[in-house]
Design a protein around this motif. Structure first.
Motif, PDB file in Angstrom:
ATOM      1  N   ARG A 190       0.857  -1.195   0.000  1.00  0.00           N
ATOM      2  CA  ARG A 190       0.000   0.000   0.000  1.00  0.00           C
ATOM      3  C   ARG A 190       0.887   1.237   0.000  1.00  0.00           C
ATOM      4  O   ARG A 190       1.618   1.490   0.968  1.00  0.00           O
ATOM      5  CB  ARG A 190      -0.940  -0.006   1.210  1.00  0.00           C
ATOM      6  CG  ARG A 190      -1.997  -1.093   1.168  1.00  0.00           C
ATOM      7  CD  ARG A 190      -3.047  -0.895   2.261  1.00  0.00           C
ATOM      8  NE  ARG A 190      -2.485  -1.111   3.583  1.00  0.00           N
ATOM      9  CZ  ARG A 190      -2.539  -2.290   4.235  1.00  0.00           C
ATOM     10  NH1 ARG A 190      -3.118  -3.330   3.670  1.00  0.00           N
ATOM     11  NH2 ARG A 190      -2.015  -2.403   5.440  1.00  0.00           N
ATOM     12  N   ALA A 191       0.827   2.000  -1.074  1.00  0.00           N
ATOM     13  CA  ALA A 191       1.663   3.199  -1.177  1.00  0.00           C
ATOM     14  C   ALA A 191       1.346   4.194  -0.079  1.00  0.00           C
ATOM     15  O   ALA A 191       2.239   4.885   0.425  1.00  0.00           O
ATOM     16  CB  ALA A 191       1.467   3.837  -2.557  1.00  0.00           C
ATOM     17  N   GLU A 192       0.065   4.280   0.319  1.00  0.00           N
ATOM     18  CA  GLU A 192      -0.336   5.239   1.343  1.00  0.00           C
ATOM     19  C   GLU A 192       0.251   4.909   2.711  1.00  0.00           C
ATOM     20  O   GLU A 192       0.286   5.762   3.607  1.00  0.00           O
ATOM     21  CB  GLU A 192      -1.866   5.313   1.427  1.00  0.00           C
ATOM     22  CG  GLU A 192      -2.560   4.004   1.775  1.00  0.00           C
ATOM     23  CD  GLU A 192      -2.872   3.148   0.549  1.00  0.00           C
ATOM     24  OE1 GLU A 192      -3.785   2.295   0.656  1.00  0.00           O
ATOM     25  OE2 GLU A 192      -2.222   3.337  -0.501  1.00  0.00           O
ATOM     26  N   ASP A 193       0.747   3.692   2.886  1.00  0.00           N
ATOM     27  CA  ASP A 193       1.368   3.290   4.154  1.00  0.00           C
ATOM     28  C   ASP A 193       2.889   3.218   4.055  1.00  0.00           C
ATOM     29  O   ASP A 193       3.550   2.679   4.956  1.00  0.00           O
ATOM     30  CB  ASP A 193       0.821   1.929   4.599  1.00  0.00           C
ATOM     31  CG  ASP A 193      -0.648   2.001   5.001  1.00  0.00           C
ATOM     32  OD1 ASP A 193      -1.084   3.083   5.428  1.00  0.00           O
ATOM     33  OD2 ASP A 193      -1.354   0.981   4.878  1.00  0.00           O
ATOM     34  N   THR A 224       6.383  -1.483 -11.713  1.00  0.00           N
ATOM     35  CA  THR A 224       5.036  -1.937 -12.033  1.00  0.00           C
ATOM     36  C   THR A 224       4.462  -2.733 -10.875  1.00  0.00           C
ATOM     37  O   THR A 224       5.203  -3.190  -9.993  1.00  0.00           O
ATOM     38  CB  THR A 224       5.041  -2.806 -13.311  1.00  0.00           C
ATOM     39  OG1 THR A 224       3.700  -3.056 -13.726  1.00  0.00           O
ATOM     40  CG2 THR A 224       5.760  -4.121 -13.064  1.00  0.00           C
ATOM     41  N   THR A 225       3.163  -2.905 -10.880  1.00  0.00           N
ATOM     42  CA  THR A 225       2.474  -3.756  -9.915  1.00  0.00           C
ATOM     43  C   THR A 225       1.948  -4.972 -10.668  1.00  0.00           C
ATOM     44  O   THR A 225       0.956  -4.892 -11.383  1.00  0.00           O
ATOM     45  CB  THR A 225       1.310  -3.006  -9.238  1.00  0.00           C
ATOM     46  OG1 THR A 225       1.792  -1.789  -8.669  1.00  0.00           O
ATOM     47  CG2 THR A 225       0.685  -3.858  -8.145  1.00  0.00           C
ATOM     48  N   HIS A 226       2.634  -6.092 -10.522  1.00  0.00           N
ATOM     49  CA  HIS A 226       2.249  -7.297 -11.246  1.00  0.00           C
ATOM     50  C   HIS A 226       1.008  -7.948 -10.627  1.00  0.00           C
ATOM     51  O   HIS A 226       0.110  -8.391 -11.346  1.00  0.00           O
ATOM     52  CB  HIS A 226       3.395  -8.301 -11.253  1.00  0.00           C
ATOM     53  CG  HIS A 226       4.550  -7.909 -12.119  1.00  0.00           C
ATOM     54  ND1 HIS A 226       4.416  -7.592 -13.447  1.00  0.00           N
ATOM     55  CD2 HIS A 226       5.882  -7.779 -11.845  1.00  0.00           C
ATOM     56  CE1 HIS A 226       5.600  -7.305 -13.967  1.00  0.00           C
ATOM     57  NE2 HIS A 226       6.505  -7.406 -13.015  1.00  0.00           N
ATOM     58  N   ILE A 227       0.987  -8.039  -9.295  1.00  0.00           N
ATOM     59  CA  ILE A 227      -0.141  -8.648  -8.586  1.00  0.00           C
ATOM     60  C   ILE A 227      -0.980  -7.523  -7.998  1.00  0.00           C
ATOM     61  O   ILE A 227      -0.565  -6.866  -7.045  1.00  0.00           O
ATOM     62  CB  ILE A 227       0.325  -9.608  -7.475  1.00  0.00           C
ATOM     63  CG1 ILE A 227       1.333 -10.617  -8.030  1.00  0.00           C
ATOM     64  CG2 ILE A 227      -0.863 -10.300  -6.827  1.00  0.00           C
ATOM     65  CD1 ILE A 227       0.783 -11.511  -9.110  1.00  0.00           C
ATOM     66  N   THR A 241      -1.688  -0.879  -4.058  1.00  0.00           N
ATOM     67  CA  THR A 241      -1.468   0.457  -4.617  1.00  0.00           C
ATOM     68  C   THR A 241       0.013   0.782  -4.774  1.00  0.00           C
ATOM     69  O   THR A 241       0.356   1.851  -5.287  1.00  0.00           O
ATOM     70  CB  THR A 241      -2.136   1.516  -3.728  1.00  0.00           C
ATOM     71  OG1 THR A 241      -1.636   1.388  -2.386  1.00  0.00           O
ATOM     72  CG2 THR A 241      -3.651   1.344  -3.715  1.00  0.00           C
ATOM     73  N   ALA A 242       0.874  -0.114  -4.314  1.00  0.00           N
ATOM     74  CA  ALA A 242       2.319   0.095  -4.438  1.00  0.00           C
ATOM     75  C   ALA A 242       2.896  -0.944  -5.394  1.00  0.00           C
ATOM     76  O   ALA A 242       2.355  -2.042  -5.552  1.00  0.00           O
ATOM     77  CB  ALA A 242       2.990  -0.013  -3.069  1.00  0.00           C
TER      78      ALA A 242
END
Length: 383
Positions: A190-193, A224-227, A241-242
């Motif tokens: 999570r990018a926000e965390d 990139t975010t694969h999963i 989101t990360a």
């Protein structure tokens, strides 16, 4: 022999890394060997004071290891004049505030990386520490791995001649959490965390490249975010989101080029979870966590490209293993010992908060490079 006790506030030791590597395999291991021998008739005895948010977890951890001091009140611990050092192994999002409070309280600080979620925050911490006159250090554990110490020995001995390139592969498959529990906490995605593999791993690559081969002068990255969907610790689905993978090209002072792939969505087909291949004019080496193999130019075979014939030999067998030649202690413990000597005896120590800021800078520029599809120069930092 006299014994000097150093009380260390340890925040975040209920987490995997803080518990296993910093508490058990570093400070408790030092206590098990009788303390840190300073070499002049004095022994340094680390006394952990466990700090965190969950009283039951801290109590259980203290009881398990025979410790008596723990607290959920960070300010009270920092106000204790007998506590000399503050150590932080929390999630990145909580680190800046806690380190700022510790510096303001006059504590020496030692911290996991990244030191902050952005470069401005990392530099602010370094300036605060400088102005406060306290000692400060950042964990840069991979430099102390046996494989990379052997690699450093080869560099210092001139084995490679001119170093041409470095190629790194890091990663493993982190389970999505549906049919098998994930090996990493959900906040990592999570990018926000404060999550994301770039902020987690690019600071590592910065200090590895900087200390072994030369300063990173430019970066070109794709992330990139694969999963895209995972399940958290309670089994609930959430959107990642990360990024979980990053592919970077790093230009180094002196002209060498490094390419490093980092991924939590790759299945391992190599000897170790991280490997670096270094190619030089006079020889090459492949180093992992513990092992290191070499091929000198005098022993380099003459491969011939012919896709019509099967390969009848093993390329791996054409390399030689670098001997240990010494005993290698736990890398985290080895760096703790250096930092404690720095505090007790003013011995040199250069992995400080400014070095930590370089790692955050590289992560920030790597993300920017990917977002904008361009190469970025990496300027030298100064306070």
């Amino acid at each position: 022999m006299t014994r000097r006790t150093v009380r260390i506030a340890m925040n975040g030791v209920t987490g995997r890394m803080g518990h296993r590597q910093h508490l058990v395999r570093s400070l408790l291991a030092l206590r098990a060997q009788g303390g840190l021998d300073l070499g002049d008739g004095e022994t340094l005895w680390p006394e952990p004071v466990l700090v965190g948010r969950r009283a039951h977890a801290l109590r259980a951890l203290a009881e398990r290891h025979g410790l008596t001091e723990w607290s959920i009140d960070l300010d009270a611990v920092l106000a204790d004049e007998t506590v000399e050092v503050y150590f932080d192994a929390q999630a990145t999002s909580a680190r800046v505030d806690a380190l700022t409070r510790a510096i303001a309280a006059g504590k020496h600080v030692y911290t996991e990386k990244p030191t902050a979620p952005d470069l401005a925050g990392a530099l602010a911490l370094a300036r605060l520490a400088r102005d406060a006159g306290i000692k400060h250090g950042v964990v840069q554990d991979k430099l102390f791995l046996p494989g990379l110490r052997k690699l450093k020995r080869l560099v210092d001995g001139g084995f490679f001649g001119e170093i041409l390139s470095v190629r790194g592969e890091f990663g493993y498959w982190v389970f999505e959490g549906d049919w098998q529990p994930a090996q990493r906490p959900s906040w990592n995605y999570r990018a926000e965390d404060g999550g994301g593999i770039v902020l987690d791993m690019f600071p590592h690559w910065e200090y590895v490249l900087h200390d072994l081969f030369g300063r990173v002068t430019a970066v070109n990255a794709h992330v990139t975010t694969h999963i895209r969907e995972r399940r958290d610790e309670q089994g609930k689905p959430y959107t990642a989101t990360a990024e979980d993978a990053a592919y970077g090209i790093f230009e180094l002072a002196g002209g060498a080029v490094a390419q490093i792939n980092s991924s939590w969505a790759v299945r391992v087909h190599r000897d170790e979870l991280v490997e670096f291949q270094v190619d030089g004019a006079h020889g090459s080496a492949v180093a992992g966590l513990r092992g290191c193999r070499v091929q000198h130019r005098s022993m380099t075979p003459k491969p011939v490209w012919n896709p019509d014939l099967p390969v009848t030999h093993s390329f791996r067998d054409q390399w030689q293993e670098v001997p240990d030649n010494t005993e290698f202690d736990n890398g985290f413990k080895a760096q703790w010992e250096l930092f404690l000597r720095h505090i007790a005896r003013e011995e040199p120590y250069h992995w400080d908060l400014l070095a930590g800021a370089r790692g955050v800078q590289l992560a920030e520029l790597g993300l920017k490079s990917s977002a904008e599809g361009r190469r970025y120069d990496v300027p030298e930092l100064a306070l």
